[in-house]
Design an enzyme around this catalytic site. Structure first.
Site, PDB file in Angstrom:
ATOM      1  N   ARG A   1      33.360  36.077  48.152  1.00  0.00           N
ATOM      2  CA  ARG A   1      33.359  36.869  48.660  1.00  0.00           C
ATOM      3  C   ARG A   1      34.151  37.523  46.631  1.00  0.00           C
ATOM      4  O   ARG A   1      34.783  37.205  46.508  1.00  0.00           O
ATOM      5  CB  ARG A   1      35.191  36.973  49.164  1.00  0.00           C
ATOM      6  CG  ARG A   1      35.679  37.756  49.812  1.00  0.00           C
ATOM      7  CD  ARG A   1      36.465  37.753  50.673  1.00  0.00           C
ATOM      8  NE  ARG A   1      37.873  37.511  50.116  1.00  0.00           N
ATOM      9  CZ  ARG A   1      38.937  37.435  50.840  1.00  0.00           C
ATOM     10  NH1 ARG A   1      38.950  38.262  51.647  1.00  0.00           N
ATOM     11  NH2 ARG A   1      40.178  37.565  50.187  1.00  0.00           N
TER      12      ARG A   1
ATOM     13  N   THR B   1      35.662  44.132  45.382  1.00  0.00           N
ATOM     14  CA  THR B   1      35.203  44.901  46.180  1.00  0.00           C
ATOM     15  C   THR B   1      35.108  44.167  47.801  1.00  0.00           C
ATOM     16  O   THR B   1      35.059  44.498  48.790  1.00  0.00           O
ATOM     17  CB  THR B   1      33.152  45.086  46.315  1.00  0.00           C
ATOM     18  OG1 THR B   1      32.957  43.540  46.369  1.00  0.00           O
ATOM     19  CG2 THR B   1      32.953  45.551  44.512  1.00  0.00           C
TER      20      THR B   1
ATOM     21  N   ASP C   1      44.355  30.668  49.371  1.00  0.00           N
ATOM     22  CA  ASP C   1      43.406  30.599  48.996  1.00  0.00           C
ATOM     23  C   ASP C   1      42.127  29.133  49.470  1.00  0.00           C
ATOM     24  O   ASP C   1      42.898  27.724  48.956  1.00  0.00           O
ATOM     25  CB  ASP C   1      42.721  30.664  47.562  1.00  0.00           C
ATOM     26  CG  ASP C   1      40.715  30.690  47.560  1.00  0.00           C
ATOM     27  OD1 ASP C   1      40.085  29.820  48.068  1.00  0.00           O
ATOM     28  OD2 ASP C   1      40.729  31.877  46.953  1.00  0.00           O
TER      29      ASP C   1
ATOM     30  N   ASP D   1      39.977  26.485  46.839  1.00  0.00           N
ATOM     31  CA  ASP D   1      41.046  25.710  45.866  1.00  0.00           C
ATOM     32  C   ASP D   1      42.076  24.930  46.864  1.00  0.00           C
ATOM     33  O   ASP D   1      42.331  24.008  46.242  1.00  0.00           O
ATOM     34  CB  ASP D   1      41.908  27.506  45.524  1.00  0.00           C
ATOM     35  CG  ASP D   1      40.830  28.118  44.364  1.00  0.00           C
ATOM     36  OD1 ASP D   1      40.063  27.860  44.272  1.00  0.00           O
ATOM     37  OD2 ASP D   1      41.349  29.518  44.393  1.00  0.00           O
TER      38      ASP D   1
HETATM   39  C1  PRP Z   1      36.897  32.572  51.721  1.00  0.00           C
HETATM   40  C2  PRP Z   1      36.683  32.488  52.835  1.00  0.00           C
HETATM   41  C3  PRP Z   1      36.102  32.739  53.589  1.00  0.00           C
HETATM   42  C4  PRP Z   1      36.167  34.120  53.077  1.00  0.00           C
HETATM   43  C5  PRP Z   1      36.685  35.111  53.845  1.00  0.00           C
HETATM   44  O1  PRP Z   1      35.982  32.129  51.073  1.00  0.00           O
HETATM   45  O2  PRP Z   1      36.974  30.535  52.616  1.00  0.00           O
HETATM   46  O3  PRP Z   1      34.775  32.658  53.710  1.00  0.00           O
HETATM   47  O4  PRP Z   1      37.073  34.072  52.168  1.00  0.00           O
HETATM   48  O5  PRP Z   1      37.158  36.137  53.794  1.00  0.00           O
HETATM   49  P1  PRP Z   1      36.583  37.714  54.342  1.00  0.00           P
HETATM   50  O6  PRP Z   1      36.360  37.081  56.006  1.00  0.00           O
HETATM   51  O7  PRP Z   1      36.983  38.696  53.944  1.00  0.00           O
HETATM   52  O8  PRP Z   1      34.856  36.965  54.241  1.00  0.00           O
HETATM   53  P2  PRP Z   1      36.194  32.505  49.635  1.00  0.00           P
HETATM   54  O9  PRP Z   1      34.955  33.904  49.841  1.00  0.00           O
HETATM   55  O10 PRP Z   1      36.733  32.304  48.317  1.00  0.00           O
HETATM   56  O11 PRP Z   1      34.811  31.361  48.636  1.00  0.00           O
HETATM   57  P3  PRP Z   1      34.668  29.864  48.202  1.00  0.00           P
HETATM   58  O12 PRP Z   1      34.813  29.674  49.986  1.00  0.00           O
HETATM   59  O13 PRP Z   1      33.955  30.046  47.594  1.00  0.00           O
HETATM   60  O14 PRP Z   1      36.743  29.464  47.858  1.00  0.00           O
HETATM   61  N1  URA Z   2      39.370  33.817  51.679  1.00  0.00           N
HETATM   62  C1  URA Z   2      41.127  32.784  51.557  1.00  0.00           C
HETATM   63  O1  URA Z   2      40.914  31.578  51.040  1.00  0.00           O
HETATM   64  N2  URA Z   2      42.114  32.916  52.406  1.00  0.00           N
HETATM   65  C2  URA Z   2      42.450  34.156  52.426  1.00  0.00           C
HETATM   66  O2  URA Z   2      43.333  34.784  52.652  1.00  0.00           O
HETATM   67  C3  URA Z   2      41.174  34.753  52.626  1.00  0.00           C
HETATM   68  C4  URA Z   2      40.741  34.823  52.370  1.00  0.00           C
END
Ligand code: PRP
Ligand code: URA
Length: 209
Positions: free
Chosen positions: A104, A108, A200, A203
């Site tokens: 994400r 944006t 997150d 993380d």
């Molecule tokens: C997180 C999570 C989802 C997304 C959800 O991933 O694991 O994939 O955010 O958010 P959304 O519904 O608003 O799209 P992130 O983009 O943080 O990537 P990562 O798993 O690589 O940390």
């Molecule tokens: N992605 C995450 O990992 N946590 C949130 O709360 C939203 C998006």
């Protein structure tokens, strides 16, 4: 029309309470997410169709039940979805695993695609897309769009925590997809994080922050 199913099982609720806590470190977080995925998989596969087959026990021939027709695939959305794969495979060891890489954009909040590798016969499989978090819904909506573009028709989505905004986005974009949710939270904050949520997920699983 797809269903939205919020899990009620006490073990799932109890374990979600543990991953929400700030004091839960990566090792425990990972282990518990995997356990939750296993329990959610059990619940989400309740309606898979069975067929009757004939088998032979050491004593005699008899009838037994077997999963009918389509084989299954698990598709985690990278990175955090990886944390749910082991739990899913504990329940469905024969499932194939595909990967969709999306992150994400922090400004944006739009999903950015960086990887897609699916089983060759994915279009013929019943696919469970897994990601612990459904926030704005951008990532899940885009991942499922990618699968549909490759001809996949039978898709389910599983997440540990969802925001109402994400559920709405999914229902609008993919009304045919069942959504399985461990816990439905209150809302998103100004940064697109789920409240109360768990922070997150990527993380916390991988210890990157
Ligand atoms: C997180 C999570 C989802 C997304 C959800 O991933 O694991 O994939 O955010 O958010 P959304 O519904 O608003 O799209 P992130 O983009 O943080 O990537 P990562 O798993 O690589 O940390
Ligand atoms: N992605 C995450 O990992 N946590 C949130 O709360 C939203 C998006």
């Amino acid at each position: 029309m797809g269903k939205v199913i919020v899990m009620k099982h006490p073990l799932i609720q109890h374990k979600i309470g543990w991953i929400r806590r700030t004091t839960t470190g990566s090792r425990d977080f990972r282990g518990i997410v995997s356990e939750i995925a296993m329990l959610m998989c059990y619940e989400a596969t309740r309606e898979l169709e069975l067929e009757e087959i004939e088998i032979e026990t050491p004593i005699c021939k008899t009838k037994a039940k077997e999963l009918k027709g389509k084989k299954l695939a698990v598709v985690p959305i990278l990175r955090a979805g990886l944390g749910m794969v082991e739990g899913m495979l504990t329940m469905i060891p024969a499932a194939k695993v595909g990967h969709i890489g999306l992150y994400r954009d922090p400004e944006t909040l739009e999903p950015v695609e960086y990887y897609c590798k699916l089983p060759e016969d994915c279009a013929e499989r019943e696919v469970f897309v897994v990601d612990p978090m459904l926030a704005t819904g951008g990532s899940a909506v885009a991942a499922i769009r990618m699968l549909k573009d490759k001809g996949v028709k039978n898709i389910h989505f599983m997440c540990v925590i969802a925001a109402p905004e994400g559920v709405k986005a999914m229902e609008e974009a993919h009304p045919d997809v069942d959504i399985y949710i461990g816990g439905l939270d209150e809302r998103l904050n100004d940064h697109g994080y789920i409240v109360p949520g768990l922070g997150d997920a990527g993380d916390r699983i991988f210890g990157t922050q």
